[in-house]
Design a protein around this motif. Sequence first.
Motif, short mmCIF file in Angstrom:
data_model
loop_
_atom_site.label_atom_id
_atom_site.label_comp_id
_atom_site.label_asym_id
_atom_site.label_seq_id
_atom_site.Cartn_x
_atom_site.Cartn_y
_atom_site.Cartn_z
N THR A 100 0.85 -1.19 0.00
CA THR A 100 0.00 0.00 0.00
C THR A 100 0.89 1.23 0.00
OG1 THR A 100 -0.22 0.26 2.41
CG2 THR A 100 -1.73 -1.26 1.33
N ILE A 101 0.46 2.23 -0.75
CA ILE A 101 1.24 3.45 -0.93
C ILE A 101 0.68 4.54 -0.02
CG2 ILE A 101 2.00 5.16 -2.61
CD1 ILE A 101 3.08 2.32 -3.07
N SER A 102 1.56 5.26 0.66
CA SER A 102 1.12 6.28 1.61
C SER A 102 0.55 7.50 0.90
CB SER A 102 2.29 6.70 2.50
OG SER A 102 3.13 7.60 1.81
N ASN A 103 -0.24 8.27 1.65
CA ASN A 103 -0.82 9.49 1.08
C ASN A 103 0.20 10.61 0.96
OD1 ASN A 103 -0.53 10.22 3.73
ND2 ASN A 103 -2.72 10.29 4.19
N ARG A 104 1.43 10.37 1.38
CA ARG A 104 2.50 11.36 1.20
C ARG A 104 3.22 11.17 -0.13
NH1 ARG A 104 2.71 9.05 5.88
NH2 ARG A 104 4.49 7.76 5.30
N ASN B 25 2.10 1.58 3.75
CA ASN B 25 2.63 2.95 3.91
C ASN B 25 4.00 3.17 3.30
OD1 ASN B 25 0.58 4.51 5.15
ND2 ASN B 25 0.93 3.41 7.06
N VAL B 26 4.19 2.64 2.10
CA VAL B 26 5.41 2.92 1.35
C VAL B 26 5.25 4.27 0.65
CG1 VAL B 26 6.95 2.14 -0.50
CG2 VAL B 26 5.81 0.46 1.00
N THR B 27 6.25 5.13 0.77
CA THR B 27 6.18 6.46 0.16
C THR B 27 7.09 6.51 -1.07
OG1 THR B 27 5.74 7.50 2.30
CG2 THR B 27 6.54 8.93 0.54
N VAL B 28 6.51 6.96 -2.17
CA VAL B 28 7.26 7.06 -3.43
C VAL B 28 7.12 8.48 -3.98
CG1 VAL B 28 7.57 6.15 -5.76
CG2 VAL B 28 6.79 4.63 -3.93
N LYS B 29 8.27 9.14 -4.20
CA LYS B 29 8.27 10.48 -4.78
C LYS B 29 9.38 10.57 -5.82
CE LYS B 29 6.63 12.81 -0.58
NZ LYS B 29 6.94 13.86 0.43
N ARG B 30 9.25 11.56 -6.70
CA ARG B 30 10.32 11.80 -7.67
C ARG B 30 11.53 12.40 -6.97
NH1 ARG B 30 7.70 13.84 -13.35
NH2 ARG B 30 5.65 12.88 -13.11
N LYS B 31 12.70 12.10 -7.50
CA LYS B 31 13.92 12.69 -6.94
C LYS B 31 13.95 14.19 -7.17
CE LYS B 31 16.99 8.67 -7.15
NZ LYS B 31 18.21 8.10 -7.77
N GLU B 32 13.43 14.59 -8.32
CA GLU B 32 13.41 16.02 -8.65
C GLU B 32 12.36 16.25 -9.72
OE1 GLU B 32 17.01 15.86 -11.93
OE2 GLU B 32 17.40 16.62 -9.92
N SER B 33 11.91 17.48 -9.83
CA SER B 33 10.93 17.79 -10.87
C SER B 33 11.58 17.58 -12.23
CB SER B 33 10.46 19.24 -10.73
OG SER B 33 9.81 19.42 -9.50
N SER C 184 10.73 5.63 0.48
CA SER C 184 11.02 5.68 1.91
C SER C 184 9.95 4.94 2.70
CB SER C 184 11.15 7.13 2.38
OG SER C 184 9.99 7.86 2.05
N PHE C 185 10.30 4.61 3.96
CA PHE C 185 9.49 3.73 4.79
C PHE C 185 9.39 4.25 6.23
CE2 PHE C 185 11.67 1.48 1.44
CZ PHE C 185 10.70 0.65 0.89
N GLU C 186 9.21 5.57 6.37
CA GLU C 186 9.21 6.15 7.71
C GLU C 186 8.13 5.56 8.61
OE1 GLU C 186 10.91 9.35 5.00
OE2 GLU C 186 9.28 7.89 4.94
N ASN C 187 6.95 5.32 8.06
CA ASN C 187 5.83 4.82 8.85
C ASN C 187 5.32 3.48 8.32
OD1 ASN C 187 5.39 7.17 10.70
ND2 ASN C 187 5.10 8.22 8.74
N ALA C 188 6.20 2.74 7.68
CA ALA C 188 5.78 1.48 7.06
C ALA C 188 5.72 0.36 8.08
CB ALA C 188 6.74 1.11 5.93
N SER C 189 4.91 -0.63 7.79
CA SER C 189 4.84 -1.82 8.63
C SER C 189 4.40 -3.00 7.79
CB SER C 189 3.85 -1.62 9.79
OG SER C 189 2.54 -1.43 9.29
N ILE C 190 4.63 -4.19 8.32
CA ILE C 190 4.13 -5.41 7.70
C ILE C 190 2.92 -5.87 8.50
CG2 ILE C 190 4.61 -7.84 7.21
CD1 ILE C 190 7.50 -7.08 6.71
N GLU C 191 1.82 -6.06 7.81
CA GLU C 191 0.61 -6.60 8.43
C GLU C 191 0.32 -7.94 7.76
OE1 GLU C 191 -2.72 -3.97 8.58
OE2 GLU C 191 -1.47 -2.20 8.92
N ALA C 192 0.01 -8.93 8.57
CA ALA C 192 -0.25 -10.26 8.02
C ALA C 192 -1.35 -10.95 8.80
CB ALA C 192 1.02 -11.11 8.06
N GLU C 193 -2.04 -11.84 8.13
CA GLU C 193 -3.06 -12.64 8.79
C GLU C 193 -2.83 -14.10 8.48
OE1 GLU C 193 -6.90 -11.46 7.36
OE2 GLU C 193 -6.57 -12.32 5.36
#
Length: 223
Positions: free
Chosen positions: A76-80, A130-138, A151-160
């Motif tokens: 899942t991709i973060s809203n950032r 919560n994986v965050t993906v952004k361009r390096k530069e415009s 980046s993975f500042e707030n990432a986690s693994i969830e499993a069932e």
Amino acid sequence: MFTIPQKTFRTVLCAGLLLTACSSNDVPLNRTTHWLGPLAQYQQVTGSEKSGIFILKQRDGARPVGRILMQPVEITISNRSDLNSLTDSMYDRIRSAFADALANRLAEQGDNLAAGKETENYLVRVALTNVTVKRKESSLKDPTLSRSRISFENASIEAELRNKHTNVREAVIITPATAGETTSTNLYTLFYRFAENFATELVTARTWLNSRSSQTISPKKKR
């Protein structure tokens, strides 16, 4: 579908795995996960406030865990994130790298079948959230993974863990998968580290399930 090979775990399965539960059954667990939803019917048996292993309180007729069958993993991709710079092919590459690291680590770890006992096969569904993906530069260039900041500042693994026969979700695992910014060339190495941590948690969850087959988890008494 990936099936974990059948061989005996050589490490981790020991008495020390049966840790003291971190929360009681006196009140419902007031927690909702990013991907798996609310955990009111579960008891946290290991971990901290933000992560741990959660076992279904009532497990009628449950039998020991046999083979564990991996289901396709999710990301899942973060809203950032800069969603305009994330293409389908980039998403698939990130997910494939995580799936490969997870499958390889679990294959190395192997499987453990309870000798002389009837067992149930279980399905494990895993998401890296919560994986965050952004361009390096415009840039006017077409977006690619090599031109992205991941980046993975707030990432986690969830499993069932679901009983394949009954489809009952009997255990939930939440474990941090945090890291700073990385490049596409380092994704697999990072994901393998995440997979190592998850594999340890999976062994612990399995041990808890096997130790409480056909039992109701008793409430802890307040002291």
